[in-house]
Design an enzyme around this catalytic site. Structure first.
Site, PDB file in Angstrom:
ATOM      1  N   LYS A 134     -29.216 -52.820 -28.360  1.00 17.15           N
ATOM      2  CA  LYS A 134     -27.893 -53.157 -28.910  1.00 17.15           C
ATOM      3  C   LYS A 134     -28.010 -53.838 -30.271  1.00 17.15           C
ATOM      4  CE  LYS A 134     -23.675 -55.723 -27.599  1.00 17.15           C
ATOM      5  NZ  LYS A 134     -23.074 -56.643 -26.598  1.00 17.15           N
ATOM      6  N   SER A 144     -18.649 -54.908 -24.588  1.00 10.72           N
ATOM      7  CA  SER A 144     -19.004 -54.585 -25.959  1.00 10.72           C
ATOM      8  C   SER A 144     -20.267 -53.732 -26.105  1.00 10.72           C
ATOM      9  CB  SER A 144     -19.199 -55.873 -26.753  1.00 10.72           C
ATOM     10  OG  SER A 144     -20.330 -56.574 -26.266  1.00 10.72           O
ATOM     11  N   SER A 195     -19.767 -57.757 -20.902  1.00  9.60           N
ATOM     12  CA  SER A 195     -20.142 -56.738 -21.885  1.00  9.60           C
ATOM     13  C   SER A 195     -21.326 -55.850 -21.516  1.00  9.60           C
ATOM     14  CB  SER A 195     -20.437 -57.390 -23.240  1.00  9.60           C
ATOM     15  OG  SER A 195     -19.242 -57.705 -23.893  1.00  9.60           O
TER      16      SER A 195
END
Lengths: 487, 97
Positions: A79, A154, A178
């Site tokens: 990420k 997210s 997330s």
């Protein structure tokens, strides 16, 4: 060799050991898959060919030398909030465009030492603030099960990459859900560890008392292996626990016979839960009962206040953490400002997107003189009540089961105008962050052709318990994460 | 309670965010909506409840005060939008007298 992109870690490790395939083959298969699909999924922001060449080469040497490590040669996506030295890392934000971290975060360096091969950097909501990946400062990511829908967020890019077979495992971060929510929406496994289990060193901070790094994978075993490799004390993160990282695997292969699993009525009947999601959860609970667990009613009476407490605490911490983005030491800078205050203000207005500015404003307001007691202190007290709710529930059960998300993946654009409707996506996950609990989301079937996730929450340091329940469910139900049928 | 435009301007200054046309109305409306939801916290009696700042068991982690390697000057400056002679360059901080 498209089947190489559907393997689990154990299957891949076996083929690597047998020399049926090489780590380089594994990387090539994933890169081919990315080239074929990622124009549509848009899970990645950037690729790291220099790293995957070097790391695959090292992995092949290690395998040749008989290294039995389970992660040697395993292709991984990371990420865009996790720092790897020299790899552009932007937290999904224009304000950090071009930023190349001068060091590698602990979780990533431990996985590299374990032999994982980095494929690239995945998309996310800007500074991990969002539940759909639509707040990315670059582009939205598409759900591999329905490209018109969001992957969740997210960490939506990481979830989508694993669901699409573009990576075998991926790293995400979870501040209010997330990791777990996008895992649910993309039909993969995602785990948020206990706060303090994984070092946050090298994680671009959003809300420091809530953030944790965790894995995405296509089966519970793979998530467990990845977590075990990065867990454990790190002197570079003062909040990291000195508990032994491999504890996350204790007794984890045992079933749920005799375990008590709590179903919180406030979660079971949460406002807005879709009937198809509820049906899938009912089926999952039945499957766990059939596997020998005792299902008990529990209550988390302050659930209705969780979102409100979270949306003070997280923005307050974010407004403080994001003060460092001033255009001086890194990132965007506005030319021609008259003085330094104007330079800061123009840089931040231009560099931060709408949601980030909204939360910085909210957090600054909540911390400002005259409002601190009414908002921030109040929210911290309510956090205590929420934590006590969980403490009491865990007197009656070993783990808590619920839906991960009240809904399946929603259409792109459908919640962007109403921040509160987007925030409600996390209503079943953020309690775990406020209380510091480990939680996992595991696929539990489909509703309207889209994946549903079962969430298992355990007491602090009970990753092994959450993993054990999730693995038993996976095994006894026969519901497995599958690569989305994109071709 | 809804936020006034004056409050929006004050908070934007504290947050070091410049305001562009339309921003004041946007923040006033959106933050008021979110705060309306958050106001439910006031329903709870928390008089005797201690606040939780963090949930971990560790407290005051200390280490030996011995030097260890840090970033080099070149590494520290590598991402700077503007650097001069080993320093970060910024616009003037003090007004001219």
């Amino acid at each position: 060799m498209s089947e190489l992109t559907e393997l689990t870690i154990k299957e891949a490790a076996r083929l690597l050991r047998l020399r049926s395939i090489s780590a380089a083959d594994l990387v090539t298969a994933h890169v081919d898959r990315i080239q074929q699909l990622d124009r549509r999924v848009k899970a990645f922001l950037r690729f790291t060919p220099e790293l995957w060449d070097k790391q695959a080469d090292q992995a092949d040497k290690r395998i040749k030398d008989g290294d039995p490590g389970p992660l040697v040669g395993i292709p991984m996506a990371v990420k865009d909030v996790l720092c790897v030295r020299g790899v552009e890392t932007t937290a999904g934000s224009q304000i950090l465009r071009g930023f190349k971290p001068p060091y590698t975060g602990t979780a990533m360096s431990r996985l590299f030492e374990a032999g994982a091969v980095m494929l690239g950097v995945t998309n996310c909501d800007e500074f991990a603030m969002g539940s759909s990946t639509e707040n990315s400062g670059y582009h939205p990511t598409h759900n591999p099960w329905d490209l018109d829908r969001v992957p969740g967020g997210s960490s939506g890019g990481s979830a989508a990459a694993v669901a699409a077979g573009e990576a075998m495992i991926a790293l995400g971060t979870d501040t209010g859900g997330s990791i777990r929510q996008p895992a649910a929406l993309c039909g993969v496994v995602g785990m948020k560890p206990t706060y303090g289990r994984v070092s946050r060193y090298g994680l671009i901070a959003f809300a420091s008392s809530l953030d944790q790094i965790g894995p995405f994978a296509r089966c519970v075993d793979d998530a467990a292996i990845t977590l075990a490799a990065m867990a454990g004390h790190d002197p570079l993160d003062a909040t990291s626990s000195d508990r032994v990282g491999r504890d996350v695997l204790n007794n984890y292969g045992e079933g749920v016979e005799g375990m008590r699993l709590g179903v919180p009525r406030e979660y079971y009947d949460v406002q807005g839960i879709e009937s198809g999601v509820k049906a899938a959860i009912d089926q999952a609970i039945k499957s766990l009962r059939d596997a020998g667990a005792e299902i008990v009613d529990v209550s988390l009476p302050h659930t209705d206040y969780g979102l409100a407490a979270y949306y003070i605490i997280a923005p307050a911490e974010c407004s403080s953490n994001l003060a460092r983005f001033d255009g001086v030491r890194y990132g965007m800078f506005t030319e021609d400002a008259e003085n330094i205050t104007e330079a800061y203000m123009r840089t931040r207005r231009k560099g931060f997107g709408t949601e980030v500015r909204r939360r910085v404003m909210l957090g600054t307001y909540a911390l400002s003189s005259g409002y601190y007691d009414a908002y921030y202190l109040k929210a911290q007290k309510v956090r205590t009540l929420i934590k006590r709710d969980f403490d009491e529930a865990f007197q009656k059960c070993d783990a808590i089961v619920s839906a991960t998300s009240p809904t399946v993946a929603f259409p792109i654009g459908s919640k962007t105008q109403d921040p509160l409707s987007m925030y409600l996506c996390d209503v079943l996950t953020l309690g775990g962050n406020l209380a510091g609990l480990p939680g996992i989301s595991v696929p539990c079937g489909m509703s309207e052709g889209l994946p549903v996730g079962l969430q298992v929450l355990a007491p602090q340091w009970g990753e092994n318990v959450a993993l054990r329940v999730a693995r038993t469910y996976e095994e006894s139900s026969g519901v497995k994460a599958e690569v989305a049928p994109l071709d | 309670m809804p936020l006034s435009k004056d409050e929006v301007r004050h908070v934007a200054m504290l947050a070091r965010l410049s305001l562009e046309p339309g921003d004041e109305e946007f923040y006033a409306e959106q933050l008021s909506g979110i705060l309306a939801h958050i106001d439910r916290l006031q329903q709870l009696d928390t008089e005797s409840i201690p606040p939780t700042a963090q949930v971990v068991e560790v407290a005051n982690t200390l280490r030996e005060d011995v030097p260890r390697p840090g970033l080099t000057q070149a590494d520290a400056l590598a991402n700077a939008p503007a650097a001069v002679d080993g320093f970060f360059r910024v616009p003037s901080i003090q007004e001219e007298a």
